[in-house]
Write an enzyme that holds these catalytic residues in place. Structure first.
Site, mmCIF file in Angstrom:
data_model
loop_
_atom_site.group_PDB
_atom_site.id
_atom_site.type_symbol
_atom_site.label_atom_id
_atom_site.label_comp_id
_atom_site.label_asym_id
_atom_site.label_seq_id
_atom_site.Cartn_x
_atom_site.Cartn_y
_atom_site.Cartn_z
ATOM 1 N N CYS A 98 38.593 9.857 24.855
ATOM 2 C CA CYS A 98 37.945 9.319 23.655
ATOM 3 C C CYS A 98 36.863 10.264 23.129
ATOM 4 O O CYS A 98 37.201 11.325 22.630
ATOM 5 C CB CYS A 98 37.445 7.906 23.926
ATOM 6 S SG CYS A 98 37.281 6.970 22.404
ATOM 7 N N HIS A 191 41.024 4.999 26.825
ATOM 8 C CA HIS A 191 40.164 4.982 28.019
ATOM 9 C C HIS A 191 41.009 4.706 29.269
ATOM 10 O O HIS A 191 41.103 3.556 29.701
ATOM 11 C CB HIS A 191 39.106 3.886 27.878
ATOM 12 C CG HIS A 191 37.981 4.217 26.969
ATOM 13 N ND1 HIS A 191 36.760 4.674 27.410
ATOM 14 C CD2 HIS A 191 37.898 4.170 25.631
ATOM 15 C CE1 HIS A 191 35.963 4.889 26.377
ATOM 16 N NE2 HIS A 191 36.629 4.585 25.279
ATOM 17 N N GLU A 193 40.384 5.062 32.232
ATOM 18 C CA GLU A 193 39.575 4.562 33.364
ATOM 19 C C GLU A 193 39.411 3.048 33.313
ATOM 20 O O GLU A 193 38.913 2.440 34.250
ATOM 21 C CB GLU A 193 38.209 5.277 33.388
ATOM 22 C CG GLU A 193 37.146 4.763 32.421
ATOM 23 C CD GLU A 193 37.353 5.194 30.967
ATOM 24 O OE1 GLU A 193 38.407 5.774 30.633
ATOM 25 O OE2 GLU A 193 36.448 4.909 30.148
HETATM 26 N N1 GLN Z 1 33.678 6.808 18.214
HETATM 27 C C1 GLN Z 1 33.109 7.519 19.316
HETATM 28 C C2 GLN Z 1 32.706 8.923 18.914
HETATM 29 O O1 GLN Z 1 32.885 9.306 17.821
HETATM 30 C C3 GLN Z 1 34.096 7.571 20.475
HETATM 31 C C4 GLN Z 1 34.310 6.199 21.026
HETATM 32 C C5 GLN Z 1 34.645 6.174 22.486
HETATM 33 O O2 GLN Z 1 34.456 7.143 23.207
HETATM 34 N N2 GLN Z 1 35.080 5.033 22.952
HETATM 35 O O3 GLN Z 1 32.198 9.656 19.687
#
Ligand code: GLN
Length: 211
Positions: A98, A191, A193
């Site tokens: 992410c 994610h 994890e």
């Molecule tokens: N929207 C977040 C970002 O731009 C990422 C979101 C996440 O890691 N769950 O960093």
């Protein structure tokens, strides 16, 4: 006579992991604790990485989810940005999830102007690209190399808008890449994890620490 790793830890026999291998999780901000749990559960030695000294201890690194803008600032102020960039250039295996994917991308759309990324993998991403209506969602993913689907949890996830020729797309949602690999760099827009399923971490460790 010094004992071998296998003599000290017979449970490692049959595992491709070696006792000297240690995986770090960037712990400046965000969802790092669950990564440490999953990796520990798989038998890996782990280190929370907050300083350049911590980074010296590790052979592979996980960049967790969180807020990529904040993490980018903290990477700069801690001096870790250049140190991590240097290790990646020298082949350190990295898993970015992410926000971690955003930090590893070549180009980031809709980021802060001063946000930096490592350009460790040839992908371009759009932050929060799935939009407000579908801010967060879950999907069962067919992943190349896994025999059963992987349950993906997406939280304000980045959309991968472009991938280079050298990038292997290992999973998609609605035709968009969500799990990609290029050399020793693995990125997920979800994610892994959070699913109680260690298969993506397991594969990362096996590839990273293959003899
Ligand atoms: N929207 C977040 C970002 O731009 C990422 C979101 C996440 O890691 N769950 O960093």
């Amino acid at each position: 006579k010094q004992k071998t790793a296998y003599e000290l830890m017979p449970s490692l026999v049959g595992s491709e992991m070696c006792i000297r291998d240690r995986v770090g999780v960037l712990a400046l901000q965000g969802a790092f604790a669950r990564h440490l749990q999953v990796l520990g559960g798989l038998g890996a030695a782990t280190t929370e990485v907050r300083t350049t000294a911590d980074l010296l201890e590790v052979d592979a690194l996980v960049l967790p989810g969180g807020e990529s803008t904040t993490m980018s600032m903290l990477l700069d102020s801690s001096g870790l940005h250049d140190a991590v960039a240097d290790r990646i250039t020298n082949g350190m295996p990295v898993l970015g999830t992410c926000a971690g994917m955003i930090l590893l991308a070549r180009h980031v759309a809709d980021g802060r102007p001063d946000q930096r990324s490592f350009a460790a993998i040839e992908i371009d991403v759009l932050r929060n690209g799935y939009g407000r209506q579908v801010d967060s969602f879950e999907a069962d993913l067919e992943v190349t190399g896994l025999d059963k689907p992987f349950h993906g949890v997406f939280i304000r996830a980045p959309v991968v808008e472009w991938v280079g020729d050298g990038v292997e797309v290992l999973g998609t949602v609605d035709g968009r890449p969500v799990l990609c690999r290029q050399g020793a760099v693995v990125v997920a827009s979800f994610h892994p994890e959070m699913s109680g399923d260690g298969r993506i971490h397991r594969r990362f460790l096996d590839t990273a620490f293959a003899a």
